[in-house]
Design a protein around this motif. Structure first.
Motif, mmCIF file in Angstrom:
data_model
loop_
_atom_site.group_PDB
_atom_site.id
_atom_site.type_symbol
_atom_site.label_atom_id
_atom_site.label_comp_id
_atom_site.label_asym_id
_atom_site.label_seq_id
_atom_site.Cartn_x
_atom_site.Cartn_y
_atom_site.Cartn_z
ATOM 1 N N TRP A 1 -7.349 6.497 7.732
ATOM 2 C CA TRP A 1 -6.669 5.202 7.771
ATOM 3 C C TRP A 1 -6.560 4.564 6.393
ATOM 4 O O TRP A 1 -5.879 3.564 6.224
ATOM 5 C CB TRP A 1 -7.383 4.256 8.745
ATOM 6 C CG TRP A 1 -7.227 4.723 10.151
ATOM 7 C CD1 TRP A 1 -8.175 5.328 10.917
ATOM 8 C CD2 TRP A 1 -6.052 4.665 10.963
ATOM 9 N NE1 TRP A 1 -7.666 5.638 12.154
ATOM 10 C CE2 TRP A 1 -6.356 5.235 12.207
ATOM 11 C CE3 TRP A 1 -4.758 4.188 10.748
ATOM 12 C CZ2 TRP A 1 -5.436 5.349 13.229
ATOM 13 C CZ3 TRP A 1 -3.832 4.293 11.783
ATOM 14 C CH2 TRP A 1 -4.183 4.867 13.001
ATOM 15 N N THR B 1 0.451 -2.788 3.704
ATOM 16 C CA THR B 1 -0.294 -2.287 2.557
ATOM 17 C C THR B 1 -0.555 -3.431 1.598
ATOM 18 O O THR B 1 0.198 -4.403 1.550
ATOM 19 C CB THR B 1 0.470 -1.178 1.799
ATOM 20 O OG1 THR B 1 1.790 -1.626 1.528
ATOM 21 C CG2 THR B 1 0.516 0.109 2.577
ATOM 22 N N ALA C 1 5.304 0.770 3.675
ATOM 23 C CA ALA C 1 4.598 2.054 3.705
ATOM 24 C C ALA C 1 4.687 2.637 5.115
ATOM 25 O O ALA C 1 4.843 1.911 6.101
ATOM 26 C CB ALA C 1 3.144 1.861 3.307
ATOM 27 N N ILE C 2 4.567 3.957 5.193
ATOM 28 C CA ILE C 2 4.687 4.660 6.471
ATOM 29 C C ILE C 2 3.400 5.441 6.722
ATOM 30 O O ILE C 2 2.892 6.138 5.846
ATOM 31 C CB ILE C 2 5.886 5.645 6.462
ATOM 32 C CG1 ILE C 2 7.196 4.906 6.168
ATOM 33 C CG2 ILE C 2 5.959 6.431 7.764
ATOM 34 C CD1 ILE C 2 7.629 3.939 7.239
ATOM 35 N N LYS C 3 2.889 5.311 7.939
ATOM 36 C CA LYS C 3 1.734 6.091 8.386
ATOM 37 C C LYS C 3 2.110 6.704 9.720
ATOM 38 O O LYS C 3 2.371 5.982 10.685
ATOM 39 C CB LYS C 3 0.501 5.183 8.523
ATOM 40 C CG LYS C 3 -0.743 5.905 8.971
ATOM 41 C CD LYS C 3 -1.249 6.785 7.872
ATOM 42 C CE LYS C 3 -2.564 7.436 8.243
ATOM 43 N NZ LYS C 3 -3.036 8.320 7.200
ATOM 44 N N ARG C 4 2.219 8.021 9.763
ATOM 45 C CA ARG C 4 2.554 8.757 10.979
ATOM 46 C C ARG C 4 3.863 8.267 11.595
ATOM 47 O O ARG C 4 3.979 8.081 12.799
ATOM 48 C CB ARG C 4 1.423 8.705 11.986
ATOM 49 C CG ARG C 4 0.131 9.257 11.392
ATOM 50 C CD ARG C 4 -0.852 9.560 12.402
ATOM 51 N NE ARG C 4 -0.933 11.015 12.483
ATOM 52 C CZ ARG C 4 -1.524 11.663 13.449
ATOM 53 N NH1 ARG C 4 -2.077 11.013 14.422
ATOM 54 N NH2 ARG C 4 -1.561 12.961 13.442
ATOM 55 N N VAL D 1 3.583 0.329 8.159
ATOM 56 C CA VAL D 1 2.260 -0.296 8.166
ATOM 57 C C VAL D 1 2.130 -1.279 7.005
ATOM 58 O O VAL D 1 2.883 -1.229 6.035
ATOM 59 C CB VAL D 1 1.130 0.757 8.070
ATOM 60 C CG1 VAL D 1 1.064 1.616 9.310
ATOM 61 C CG2 VAL D 1 1.271 1.602 6.827
ATOM 62 N N PHE E 1 4.320 5.649 0.455
ATOM 63 C CA PHE E 1 4.068 4.328 -0.117
ATOM 64 C C PHE E 1 5.291 3.436 0.060
ATOM 65 O O PHE E 1 6.399 3.934 0.284
ATOM 66 C CB PHE E 1 3.740 4.453 -1.610
ATOM 67 C CG PHE E 1 2.335 4.904 -1.856
ATOM 68 C CD1 PHE E 1 1.310 3.983 -1.975
ATOM 69 C CD2 PHE E 1 2.033 6.246 -1.962
ATOM 70 C CE1 PHE E 1 0.007 4.384 -2.187
ATOM 71 C CE2 PHE E 1 0.731 6.667 -2.179
ATOM 72 C CZ PHE E 1 -0.279 5.732 -2.288
ATOM 73 N N PRO F 1 4.742 -4.667 7.571
ATOM 74 C CA PRO F 1 5.599 -3.682 8.245
ATOM 75 C C PRO F 1 7.044 -4.151 8.429
ATOM 76 O O PRO F 1 7.955 -3.328 8.500
ATOM 77 C CB PRO F 1 4.924 -3.482 9.608
ATOM 78 C CG PRO F 1 3.500 -3.861 9.383
ATOM 79 C CD PRO F 1 3.521 -4.941 8.331
ATOM 80 N N LYS G 1 -5.290 6.073 3.749
ATOM 81 C CA LYS G 1 -4.144 6.657 3.061
ATOM 82 C C LYS G 1 -2.890 6.506 3.917
ATOM 83 O O LYS G 1 -2.963 6.527 5.139
ATOM 84 C CB LYS G 1 -4.378 8.151 2.787
ATOM 85 C CG LYS G 1 -5.491 8.414 1.815
ATOM 86 C CD LYS G 1 -5.621 9.888 1.544
ATOM 87 C CE LYS G 1 -6.765 10.171 0.583
ATOM 88 N NZ LYS G 1 -6.933 11.596 0.353
ATOM 89 N N VAL G 2 -1.773 6.362 3.240
ATOM 90 C CA VAL G 2 -0.491 6.297 3.938
ATOM 91 C C VAL G 2 0.274 7.586 3.666
ATOM 92 O O VAL G 2 0.027 8.271 2.676
ATOM 93 C CB VAL G 2 0.344 5.069 3.493
ATOM 94 C CG1 VAL G 2 -0.319 3.780 3.933
ATOM 95 C CG2 VAL G 2 0.600 5.065 2.007
ATOM 96 N N ASP G 3 1.217 7.897 4.542
ATOM 97 C CA ASP G 3 2.037 9.096 4.351
ATOM 98 C C ASP G 3 3.107 8.864 3.290
ATOM 99 O O ASP G 3 3.467 9.775 2.556
ATOM 100 C CB ASP G 3 2.682 9.503 5.675
ATOM 101 C CG ASP G 3 1.638 9.819 6.742
ATOM 102 O OD1 ASP G 3 0.506 10.204 6.376
ATOM 103 O OD2 ASP G 3 1.947 9.675 7.937
#
Length: 160
Positions: free
Chosen positions: A41, A149, A140-143, A147, A47, A101, A43-45
């Protein structure tokens, strides 16, 4: 006799194979918890970025492009203000940037713990007044999900 032996063999095979299906499948909650524990959690996929940086394919260069753009834009917006005049001893200010987001930006000045010489409310007010009308920032993108940041940028107020 061979028929009885064959029937017994199939019957014992059927009974023993049921043991393989007797195991309970994990519940949805158990599977979810296992999957959530695997996710890092911190780290993001991808930025946050702006459209001008999206053409860069290298992730590190795209990240650097975004941070350089944001720092330069903040410096330009603050250079026309009285911050440097009010506080000539401040040459750099750290600004905590939050990218939500929904692509909103929020800026918050960061002060040293022992700083009492600055009017924090006045500096915060100047930041909120000057740091408006930024171009759209892609969060930023997570999965695959946008999200929130946060990061701190050092912003140089004096260029001489």
């Amino acid at each position: 006799m061979s028929k009885k032996l064959l029937v017994f063999f199939f019957f014992s095979l059927a009974v023993s194979s049921c043991q393989f299906f007797d195991k309970k499948a994990p519940s949805e909650d158990e599977l979810l918890q296992k999957e959530l524990q695997k996710i890092d959690w911190k780290k993001v996929d991808a930025f946050p970025s702006i459209d001008a940086c999206e053409v860069i394919t290298d992730e590190a260069q795209r990240k650097q492009c975004f941070f350089e753009y944001l720092t330069q834009t903040i410096q330009e917006k603050l250079s026309v203000d009285t911050l440097a005049i009010l506080y000539p001893e401040i040459d750099t200010i750290e600004v905590k940037v939050t990218v939500f987001p929904d692509a909103r930006l929020e800026f918050e000045p960061q002060f040293p713990k022992d700083s009492v010489a600055y009017d924090k409310i006045k500096i915060d007010s100047i930041l909120h007044t000057r740091l408006v009308d930024f171009p759209k920032v892609n969060p930023a993108i997570k999965r695959g999900i946008p999200v929130k940041t946060q990061f701190v940028l050092p912003v140089i107020l004096k260029t001489e």
